[in-house]
Design a protein around this motif. Structure first.
Motif, mmCIF file in Angstrom:
data_model
loop_
_atom_site.group_PDB
_atom_site.id
_atom_site.type_symbol
_atom_site.label_atom_id
_atom_site.label_comp_id
_atom_site.label_asym_id
_atom_site.label_seq_id
_atom_site.Cartn_x
_atom_site.Cartn_y
_atom_site.Cartn_z
ATOM 1 N N THR A 193 -8.921 -1.206 -11.551
ATOM 2 C CA THR A 193 -8.013 -0.687 -12.576
ATOM 3 C C THR A 193 -6.557 -1.020 -12.284
ATOM 4 O O THR A 193 -5.783 -1.346 -13.194
ATOM 5 N N LEU A 194 -6.168 -0.978 -11.006
ATOM 6 C CA LEU A 194 -4.758 -1.066 -10.639
ATOM 7 C C LEU A 194 -4.365 -2.359 -9.946
ATOM 8 O O LEU A 194 -3.197 -2.537 -9.608
ATOM 9 N N ALA A 195 -5.309 -3.250 -9.705
ATOM 10 C CA ALA A 195 -5.011 -4.454 -8.918
ATOM 11 C C ALA A 195 -3.927 -5.320 -9.547
ATOM 12 O O ALA A 195 -3.193 -6.023 -8.844
ATOM 13 N N ASP A 196 -3.788 -5.287 -10.870
ATOM 14 C CA ASP A 196 -2.792 -6.109 -11.553
ATOM 15 C C ASP A 196 -1.368 -5.609 -11.332
ATOM 16 O O ASP A 196 -0.410 -6.281 -11.728
ATOM 17 N N LEU A 197 -1.214 -4.455 -10.701
ATOM 18 C CA LEU A 197 0.128 -3.899 -10.496
ATOM 19 C C LEU A 197 0.852 -4.506 -9.306
ATOM 20 O O LEU A 197 2.006 -4.168 -9.042
ATOM 21 N N GLY A 198 0.182 -5.374 -8.570
ATOM 22 C CA GLY A 198 0.826 -6.007 -7.420
ATOM 23 C C GLY A 198 1.005 -5.041 -6.262
ATOM 24 O O GLY A 198 0.113 -4.262 -5.923
ATOM 25 N N SER A 199 2.207 -5.074 -5.676
ATOM 26 C CA SER A 199 2.477 -4.230 -4.510
ATOM 27 C C SER A 199 2.462 -2.745 -4.861
ATOM 28 O O SER A 199 2.231 -1.898 -3.998
ATOM 29 N N ILE A 200 2.697 -2.415 -6.137
ATOM 30 C CA ILE A 200 2.663 -1.014 -6.564
ATOM 31 C C ILE A 200 1.265 -0.437 -6.359
ATOM 32 O O ILE A 200 1.096 0.764 -6.121
ATOM 33 N N TYR A 201 0.268 -1.307 -6.431
ATOM 34 C CA TYR A 201 -1.125 -0.890 -6.239
ATOM 35 C C TYR A 201 -1.309 -0.214 -4.882
ATOM 36 O O TYR A 201 -1.952 0.842 -4.766
ATOM 37 N N LEU A 202 -0.725 -0.784 -3.835
ATOM 38 C CA LEU A 202 -0.838 -0.203 -2.502
ATOM 39 C C LEU A 202 -0.105 1.131 -2.410
ATOM 40 O O LEU A 202 -0.551 2.064 -1.739
ATOM 41 N N ILE A 203 1.030 1.223 -3.097
ATOM 42 C CA ILE A 203 1.780 2.481 -3.116
ATOM 43 C C ILE A 203 0.960 3.574 -3.794
ATOM 44 O O ILE A 203 0.907 4.718 -3.321
ATOM 45 N N VAL A 204 0.286 3.216 -4.874
ATOM 46 C CA VAL A 204 -0.552 4.182 -5.595
ATOM 47 C C VAL A 204 -1.703 4.644 -4.708
ATOM 48 O O VAL A 204 -2.026 5.841 -4.652
ATOM 49 N N LEU A 205 -2.320 3.709 -3.995
ATOM 50 C CA LEU A 205 -3.404 4.084 -3.098
ATOM 51 C C LEU A 205 -2.922 5.058 -2.030
ATOM 52 O O LEU A 205 -3.596 6.050 -1.717
ATOM 53 N N GLY A 206 -1.756 4.787 -1.467
ATOM 54 C CA GLY A 206 -1.196 5.693 -0.465
ATOM 55 C C GLY A 206 -0.916 7.067 -1.036
ATOM 56 O O GLY A 206 -1.198 8.091 -0.386
ATOM 57 N N ALA A 207 -0.365 7.106 -2.241
ATOM 58 C CA ALA A 207 -0.066 8.397 -2.866
ATOM 59 C C ALA A 207 -1.350 9.177 -3.149
ATOM 60 O O ALA A 207 -1.404 10.402 -2.955
ATOM 61 N N ILE A 208 -2.386 8.475 -3.589
ATOM 62 C CA ILE A 208 -3.663 9.144 -3.852
ATOM 63 C C ILE A 208 -4.257 9.696 -2.569
ATOM 64 O O ILE A 208 -4.771 10.817 -2.531
ATOM 65 N N ALA A 209 -4.185 8.916 -1.490
ATOM 66 C CA ALA A 209 -4.720 9.377 -0.208
ATOM 67 C C ALA A 209 -4.002 10.636 0.269
ATOM 68 O O ALA A 209 -4.635 11.597 0.729
ATOM 69 N N ILE A 210 -2.673 10.660 0.139
ATOM 70 C CA ILE A 210 -1.894 11.836 0.547
ATOM 71 C C ILE A 210 -2.242 13.043 -0.309
ATOM 72 O O ILE A 210 -2.428 14.161 0.194
ATOM 73 N N ALA A 211 -2.364 12.819 -1.618
ATOM 74 C CA ALA A 211 -2.698 13.918 -2.531
ATOM 75 C C ALA A 211 -4.067 14.510 -2.211
ATOM 76 O O ALA A 211 -4.243 15.734 -2.194
ATOM 77 N N VAL A 212 -5.045 13.635 -1.953
ATOM 78 C CA VAL A 212 -6.393 14.119 -1.635
ATOM 79 C C VAL A 212 -6.381 14.910 -0.333
ATOM 80 O O VAL A 212 -7.013 15.975 -0.231
ATOM 81 N N MET A 213 -5.661 14.426 0.672
ATOM 82 C CA MET A 213 -5.600 15.136 1.946
ATOM 83 C C MET A 213 -4.946 16.504 1.816
ATOM 84 O O MET A 213 -5.298 17.448 2.522
ATOM 85 N N LEU A 214 -3.965 16.621 0.904
ATOM 86 C CA LEU A 214 -3.289 17.901 0.709
ATOM 87 C C LEU A 214 -4.132 18.878 -0.113
ATOM 88 O O LEU A 214 -4.216 20.066 0.203
ATOM 89 N N VAL A 215 -4.754 18.369 -1.165
ATOM 90 C CA VAL A 215 -5.517 19.226 -2.076
ATOM 91 C C VAL A 215 -6.927 19.485 -1.564
ATOM 92 O O VAL A 215 -7.442 20.608 -1.650
ATOM 93 N N ALA A 216 -7.566 18.439 -1.043
ATOM 94 C CA ALA A 216 -8.956 18.551 -0.572
ATOM 95 C C ALA A 216 -9.068 17.886 0.793
ATOM 96 O O ALA A 216 -9.435 16.708 0.878
ATOM 97 N N PRO A 217 -8.732 18.607 1.873
ATOM 98 C CA PRO A 217 -8.765 18.009 3.216
ATOM 99 C C PRO A 217 -10.127 17.434 3.598
ATOM 100 O O PRO A 217 -10.210 16.517 4.407
ATOM 101 N N LYS A 218 -11.200 17.961 3.018
ATOM 102 C CA LYS A 218 -12.541 17.448 3.298
ATOM 103 C C LYS A 218 -12.925 16.296 2.379
ATOM 104 O O LYS A 218 -14.065 15.820 2.425
ATOM 105 N N GLY A 219 -11.997 15.835 1.550
ATOM 106 C CA GLY A 219 -12.281 14.735 0.639
ATOM 107 C C GLY A 219 -12.956 15.201 -0.634
ATOM 108 O O GLY A 219 -13.231 16.387 -0.826
ATOM 109 N N LEU A 220 -13.223 14.242 -1.510
ATOM 110 C CA LEU A 220 -13.863 14.560 -2.784
ATOM 111 C C LEU A 220 -15.254 15.145 -2.568
ATOM 112 O O LEU A 220 -15.674 16.053 -3.287
ATOM 113 N N CYS A 221 -15.960 14.616 -1.581
ATOM 114 C CA CYS A 221 -17.303 15.130 -1.286
ATOM 115 C C CYS A 221 -17.241 16.584 -0.840
ATOM 116 O O CYS A 221 -18.018 17.419 -1.289
#
Length: 342
Positions: A288-316
């Motif tokens: 979905t996001l690969a066409d965003l270039g370097s922003i794609y990596l920033i989005v992945l990092g932001a998602i990882a941080i959000a998941v760790m804050l909201v759900a420390p055990k992950g989506l599972c």
């Protein structure tokens, strides 16, 4: 008439039975995918299987043994170079080279484990990365395999896989599917064994596990060697698909470790369901996001941080906390049972 309270200890649940049946049906459907999917889709699925395998293996290390490695690219790259060396110089069929890569990876992981197990915590993580860099620099000096610029797999080796391009694509696909299935089965059986029970105890409380007589060093050593051998296998399959190898691509920390850690973290570390959910989420995000270039990596990092804050055990872990569902029957459960007695 009196009522006697008893308890029933069990592992398998209704959810796990349904999951096993659905999993088998999905596996059968995927096994015949070369007859109803295009080449691009088969290659994408093959990549998904390989990332799932790496995530499962890293989860065994970090999620159960507490060995947070950021150098698993060492074994991925090693697997690729073993494949190229054995087929080009040893004259072996690629299938035989892939099988031998497991043995080579396990043997190499023994002295590596003896060295880096002297380190703890962050020093262990840094040590694994340093080992991977040593591997990269070492293979960059092997001029017979292209040195720093790398080399391609000879045409005759590629053609030995099968007759015709479609047949080769199908063979490569089935190898990756078989690899992912085998890795999941090995991880499942390993965690249900005595070693898996020891790892679970170490994960929960290493000091308490040691006081109960569990050999901490031996348990971690066994899982490190198993993961090292299987990661080398995955690496050989990755570069069989790519048909070309170079030190920078083979030992890329971004491709073979950072993305894998992201998958496990968002999926749920310390569970078998986590890497599956994380792999699906990662590829959905990538497509979905690969066409965003370097922003794609920033989005992945932001998602990882959000998941760790909201759900420390992950989506599972979030799903399990809300529903109590566990698809893999690893641990034991106790259920009260009431019976009448004269």
């Amino acid at each position: 008439m009196s009522v006697v309270d008893t308890h029933r200890v069990f592992r398998v649940t209704t959810a796990s039975r349904i999951a096993s049946v659905l999993g088998l049906l999905i596996l059968l459907a995927l096994a015949v995918a070369p007859w109803w999917m295009g080449r691009a889709d088969l290659r994408l699925l093959g990549e998904i299987y390989l990332y799932l395998s790496l995530a499962m293996l890293w989860n065994l290390l970090a999620g159960y043994a507490g060995l947070v490695s950021v150098g698993q690219q060492a074994y991925v790259g090693l697997g690729g170079y073993v494949l190229f060396a054995l087929t080009i110089f040893g004259g072996l069929h690629p299938f035989a080279a892939i099988g031998l890569s497991v043995v080579v990876g396990a043997l190499v992981s023994v002295p590596v484990a003896a060295l880096i197990f002297r380190l703890r915590g962050a020093y262990f993580a840094i040590g694994t990365w340093v080992i991977a860099e040593v591997f990269r620099l070492g293979f960059a000096q092997v001029s017979a395999l292209g040195g720093g610029s790398g080399t391609s797999l000879p045409v005759d080796v590629v053609r030995s896989l099968a007759d015709g391009r479609d047949a080769r694509e199908a063979a490569s696909y089935w190898l990756t599917l078989g690899c992912a299935t085998a890795v999941m089965a090995i991880a499942y059986l390993f965690l249900r064994s005595r070693n898996g029970l020891a790892l679970t105890a170490i994960r929960d409380n290493e000091l308490a596990a040691s006081s109960l007589g569990i050999d901490i060093w031996r348990s971690k050593f066994v899982v490190y060697v198993v993961v090292g051998g299987l990661s080398t296998l995955v690496g050989s399959l990755i570069f069989l698909q790519k048909l070309r190898i170079s030190p920078d691509a083979a030992f890329s920390v971004n491709d073979w470790t950072a993305y894998v850690i992201f998958i496990v973290v968002i999926g749920g570390i310390g569970s078998l369901e986590g890497p599956i959910i994380g792999t699906v989420a990662f590829f959905l995000l990538r497509e979905t996001l690969a066409d965003l270039g370097s922003i794609y990596l920033i989005v992945l990092g932001a998602i990882a941080i959000a998941v760790m804050l909201v759900a420390p055990k992950g989506l599972c872990g979030l799903v399990q906390d809300l529903t109590g569902l566990r698809l893999f029957p690893l641990g034991y459960r106790v259920k009260p049972k009431r019976s009448s007695k004269e």
